[in-house]
Design a protein around this motif. Structure first.
Motif, PDB file in Angstrom:
ATOM      1  N   VAL A 131      -6.590   3.740   9.676  1.00 23.37           N
ATOM      2  CA  VAL A 131      -6.606   2.289   9.842  1.00 23.37           C
ATOM      3  C   VAL A 131      -6.739   1.585   8.497  1.00 23.37           C
ATOM      4  O   VAL A 131      -6.096   0.567   8.252  1.00 23.37           O
ATOM      5  CB  VAL A 131      -7.757   1.880  10.788  1.00 23.37           C
ATOM      6  CG1 VAL A 131      -7.964   0.391  10.783  1.00 23.37           C
ATOM      7  CG2 VAL A 131      -7.472   2.373  12.189  1.00 23.37           C
ATOM      8  N   ARG A 132      -7.520   2.122   7.598  1.00 24.65           N
ATOM      9  CA  ARG A 132      -7.784   1.461   6.320  1.00 24.65           C
ATOM     10  C   ARG A 132      -6.705   1.694   5.269  1.00 24.65           C
ATOM     11  O   ARG A 132      -6.598   0.927   4.325  1.00 24.65           O
ATOM     12  CB  ARG A 132      -9.127   1.914   5.760  1.00 24.65           C
ATOM     13  CG  ARG A 132     -10.283   1.415   6.588  1.00 24.65           C
ATOM     14  CD  ARG A 132     -11.583   1.817   5.987  1.00 24.65           C
ATOM     15  NE  ARG A 132     -12.676   1.338   6.818  1.00 24.65           N
ATOM     16  CZ  ARG A 132     -13.931   1.616   6.602  1.00 24.65           C
ATOM     17  NH1 ARG A 132     -14.268   2.379   5.593  1.00 24.65           N
ATOM     18  NH2 ARG A 132     -14.862   1.133   7.394  1.00 24.65           N
ATOM     19  N   MET A 133      -5.918   2.750   5.420  1.00 27.28           N
ATOM     20  CA  MET A 133      -4.902   3.066   4.420  1.00 27.28           C
ATOM     21  C   MET A 133      -3.580   2.393   4.781  1.00 27.28           C
ATOM     22  O   MET A 133      -3.249   2.268   5.957  1.00 27.28           O
ATOM     23  CB  MET A 133      -4.699   4.580   4.338  1.00 27.28           C
ATOM     24  CG  MET A 133      -5.900   5.296   3.782  1.00 27.28           C
ATOM     25  SD  MET A 133      -5.712   7.067   3.809  1.00 27.28           S
ATOM     26  CE  MET A 133      -4.411   7.293   2.651  1.00 27.28           C
ATOM     27  N   PRO A 134      -2.814   1.972   3.778  1.00 27.46           N
ATOM     28  CA  PRO A 134      -1.476   1.438   4.074  1.00 27.46           C
ATOM     29  C   PRO A 134      -0.622   2.503   4.757  1.00 27.46           C
ATOM     30  O   PRO A 134      -0.852   3.702   4.597  1.00 27.46           O
ATOM     31  CB  PRO A 134      -0.911   1.100   2.702  1.00 27.46           C
ATOM     32  CG  PRO A 134      -2.088   0.975   1.816  1.00 27.46           C
ATOM     33  CD  PRO A 134      -3.142   1.878   2.379  1.00 27.46           C
ATOM     34  N   GLU A 135       0.365   2.043   5.499  1.00 26.11           N
ATOM     35  CA  GLU A 135       1.151   2.973   6.297  1.00 26.11           C
ATOM     36  C   GLU A 135       2.039   3.887   5.466  1.00 26.11           C
ATOM     37  O   GLU A 135       2.243   5.024   5.827  1.00 26.11           O
ATOM     38  CB  GLU A 135       2.017   2.196   7.277  1.00 26.11           C
ATOM     39  CG  GLU A 135       1.210   1.493   8.331  1.00 26.11           C
ATOM     40  CD  GLU A 135       2.087   0.746   9.298  1.00 26.11           C
ATOM     41  OE1 GLU A 135       3.304   0.986   9.315  1.00 26.11           O
ATOM     42  OE2 GLU A 135       1.558  -0.079  10.027  1.00 26.11           O
ATOM     43  N   ASP A 136       2.599   3.375   4.360  1.00 26.33           N
ATOM     44  CA  ASP A 136       3.619   4.150   3.666  1.00 26.33           C
ATOM     45  C   ASP A 136       3.468   4.014   2.165  1.00 26.33           C
ATOM     46  O   ASP A 136       3.770   2.975   1.593  1.00 26.33           O
ATOM     47  CB  ASP A 136       4.996   3.666   4.109  1.00 26.33           C
ATOM     48  CG  ASP A 136       6.107   4.565   3.640  1.00 26.33           C
ATOM     49  OD1 ASP A 136       5.803   5.612   3.039  1.00 26.33           O
ATOM     50  OD2 ASP A 136       7.266   4.238   3.873  1.00 26.33           O
ATOM     51  N   PHE A 137       3.002   5.073   1.511  1.00 27.36           N
ATOM     52  CA  PHE A 137       2.907   5.066   0.058  1.00 27.36           C
ATOM     53  C   PHE A 137       4.235   5.437  -0.587  1.00 27.36           C
ATOM     54  O   PHE A 137       4.502   5.086  -1.721  1.00 27.36           O
ATOM     55  CB  PHE A 137       1.846   6.065  -0.420  1.00 27.36           C
ATOM     56  CG  PHE A 137       0.445   5.581  -0.196  1.00 27.36           C
ATOM     57  CD1 PHE A 137      -0.015   4.459  -0.832  1.00 27.36           C
ATOM     58  CD2 PHE A 137      -0.391   6.278   0.641  1.00 27.36           C
ATOM     59  CE1 PHE A 137      -1.305   4.026  -0.647  1.00 27.36           C
ATOM     60  CE2 PHE A 137      -1.694   5.843   0.836  1.00 27.36           C
ATOM     61  CZ  PHE A 137      -2.143   4.715   0.195  1.00 27.36           C
TER      62      PHE A 137
END
Length: 69
Positions: free
Chosen positions: A19-25
């Motif tokens: 939830v806290r991390m962006p979806e696509d690095f």
């Protein structure tokens, strides 16, 4: 009837991390399906600037004409 399953500590941690991390690095750029997200707005800032300059010029003209009358 409550069918909600309780999460383990590891599952809860994984959920919070997702939830806290962006979806696509890997692909931070906008999608191909959204060309409007890739192109900057054209002309609106110049139109706003021109309108502000014209309004300021008109107000200065009205102020000076009122002082000379």
């Amino acid at each position: 009837m409550d069918t909600k399953e309780s999460k383990t500590a590891q599952e809860e941690y994984e959920h919070l991390r997702e939830v806290r991390m962006p979806e696509d690095f890997e692909h931070p750029e906008p999608d191909e399906d959204q060309p409007e997200a890739r192109t900057p707005a054209k002309g609106w800032h110049w139109l706003l600037l021109a309108t502000a300059v014209l309004a300021g010029g008109f107000l200065v003209y009205r102020l000076l004409s009122a002082l000379w009358a």
